[in-house]
Design an enzyme around this catalytic site. Structure first.
Site, PDB file in Angstrom:
ATOM      1  N   GLY A 105      11.080  -2.645   6.160  1.00 26.33           N
ATOM      2  CA  GLY A 105      10.469  -3.975   6.044  1.00 26.33           C
ATOM      3  C   GLY A 105      10.178  -4.328   4.583  1.00 26.33           C
ATOM      4  O   GLY A 105      10.351  -5.476   4.161  1.00 26.33           O
ATOM      5  N   HIS A 106       9.753  -3.340   3.808  1.00 25.59           N
ATOM      6  CA  HIS A 106       9.452  -3.607   2.401  1.00 25.59           C
ATOM      7  C   HIS A 106      10.713  -3.902   1.586  1.00 25.59           C
ATOM      8  O   HIS A 106      10.661  -4.661   0.625  1.00 25.59           O
ATOM      9  CB  HIS A 106       8.754  -2.395   1.762  1.00 25.59           C
ATOM     10  N   MET A 111       0.852  -1.192   0.000  1.00 24.46           N
ATOM     11  CA  MET A 111       0.000   0.000   0.000  1.00 24.46           C
ATOM     12  C   MET A 111       0.890   1.246   0.000  1.00 24.46           C
ATOM     13  O   MET A 111       0.453   2.329   0.376  1.00 24.46           O
ATOM     14  CB  MET A 111      -0.935  -0.018   1.205  1.00 24.46           C
ATOM     15  N   GLY A 112       2.134   1.082  -0.429  1.00 19.09           N
ATOM     16  CA  GLY A 112       3.052   2.224  -0.487  1.00 19.09           C
ATOM     17  C   GLY A 112       3.595   2.573   0.884  1.00 19.09           C
ATOM     18  O   GLY A 112       3.589   1.746   1.793  1.00 19.09           O
TER      19      GLY A 112
HETATM   20  O1  PAF Z   1       0.041  -5.843   3.615  1.00 21.36           O
HETATM   21  C1  PAF Z   1      -0.381  -4.937   2.882  1.00 21.36           C
HETATM   22  O2  PAF Z   1       0.289  -3.939   2.642  1.00 21.36           O
HETATM   23  C2  PAF Z   1      -1.777  -5.042   2.282  1.00 21.36           C
HETATM   24  O3  PAF Z   1      -2.644  -5.691   3.148  1.00 21.36           O
HETATM   25  C3  PAF Z   1      -1.799  -5.689   0.882  1.00 21.36           C
HETATM   26  C4  PAF Z   1      -1.319  -7.126   0.929  1.00 21.36           C
HETATM   27  C5  PAF Z   1      -0.917  -4.886  -0.054  1.00 21.36           C
HETATM   28  C6  PAF Z   1      -3.214  -5.683   0.333  1.00 21.36           C
HETATM   29  O4  PAF Z   1      -3.716  -4.391   0.196  1.00 21.36           O
END
Ligand code: PAF
Length: 276
Positions: A27-28, A21-22
């Protein structure tokens, strides 16, 4: 790196996708690195989707204030060697007049009494948008963070149950040096709340060395209570079903959700766990 806002190009089918979700954070980066490595090995590209999904928010105020940092997100993706960032509009994901299916929803989204109980409708919204993003991007694999363990298992069950042919890869939780699980919510933790938050990973580590699931649950709860944390749940479950462990259980997970200083945090770890 391509920045795609409308139709997803056919030549990226078979990509390795990281749904987000940006507001990308440390962590990403771990998820993105994994996707880039897997994509390279498969001779395809990694795609990061950025879409703030309205159907998974219990509280409309949360949706309004959700951080939107597209430029910084795109910069990070470019640095990590992502082939494309896909940021579709709400109208592209949920076209007016088109019913985007929510189900079938695997049992793990309603039976455990964990996120399903404390955030009613949230996991259904996640299932809906992930299935839709899978249709839009046709990936061969997708990477999810294990911090949202129930979400990760839900998507894995969905892909297996429906024979989607998409490999769901879980990536272990990235942590701050003091053990706090990396999350976009951590910016809200100030002063005392930030100090208190460390008790969650400390509790998981202490629970990890207990010899029985009951003992682990007891220790986890004690550490949280001692730190003054009133948890929503702090429990040890079968890691696949998230139901209480039975004689047939082969692997367990200790899981916590707790508001700390007004910020809801979740975390989990394998049980037994050596803390790594
Ligand atoms: O974990 C997230 O960021 C959200 O729940 C996802 C998997 C992108 C779905 O909108």
């Amino acid at each position: 790196m391509r920045e795609i806002r409308d139709d997803f190009p056919a030549d990226l089918a078979g990509c390795v996708v990281v749904p987000t979700m940006g507001a990308l954070h440390h962590g990403h980066t771990v998820l993105i690195r994994r996707a880039v490595a897997v994509a390279k090995a498969r001779g395809t590209g990694a795609v990061v989707t950025i879409f703030v999904n309205p159907t998974q928010f219990n509280d409309p105020k949360d949706l309004d204030v959700y951080p939107r940092t597209f430029e910084a997100d795109a910069r990070m993706c470019r640095e990590f060697g992502v082939a494309a960032v896909y940021a579709p509009t709400v109208g592209a994901v949920y076209p007016p007049g088109v019913e985007v299916p929510v189900g079938p929803i695997p049992a793990i989204a309603s039976e455990p009494g964990l996120e399903d109980w404390f955030r009613p409708g949230h996991l259904e919204g996640v299932a809906q948008v992930v299935r839709r993003l899978f249709v839009m991007t046709s990936p061969s694999a997708a990477v999810f963070g294990e911090k949202d363990w129930q979400q990760y298992r839900l998507v894995a069950d969905m892909s297996a149950n429906e024979g989607l042919g998409i490999e769901i890869l879980g990536e272990p939780t990235a942590r701050e040096p003091d053990g706090l699980a990396s999350s976009s919510r951590n910016v809200h933790l100030k002063g005392e709340a930030r100090e208190q938050s460390v008790a969650i990973s400390r509790g998981l580590r202490a629970a990890g060395v207990e010899r029985t699931a009951d003992g682990a649950e007891g220790t986890l709860r004690e550490v949280l209570r001692e730190a003054g944390i009133e948890y929503e749940y702090a429990t040890v479950r079968d890691s696949r079903t998230l139901l209480p462990p039975t004689a047939g259980t082969t692997a367990c997970r200790a899981l916590v959700a707790a508001p700390v200083g007004g910020t809801r945090l979740i975390d989990n770890a394998p049980w037994p766990w050596d803390g790594e």
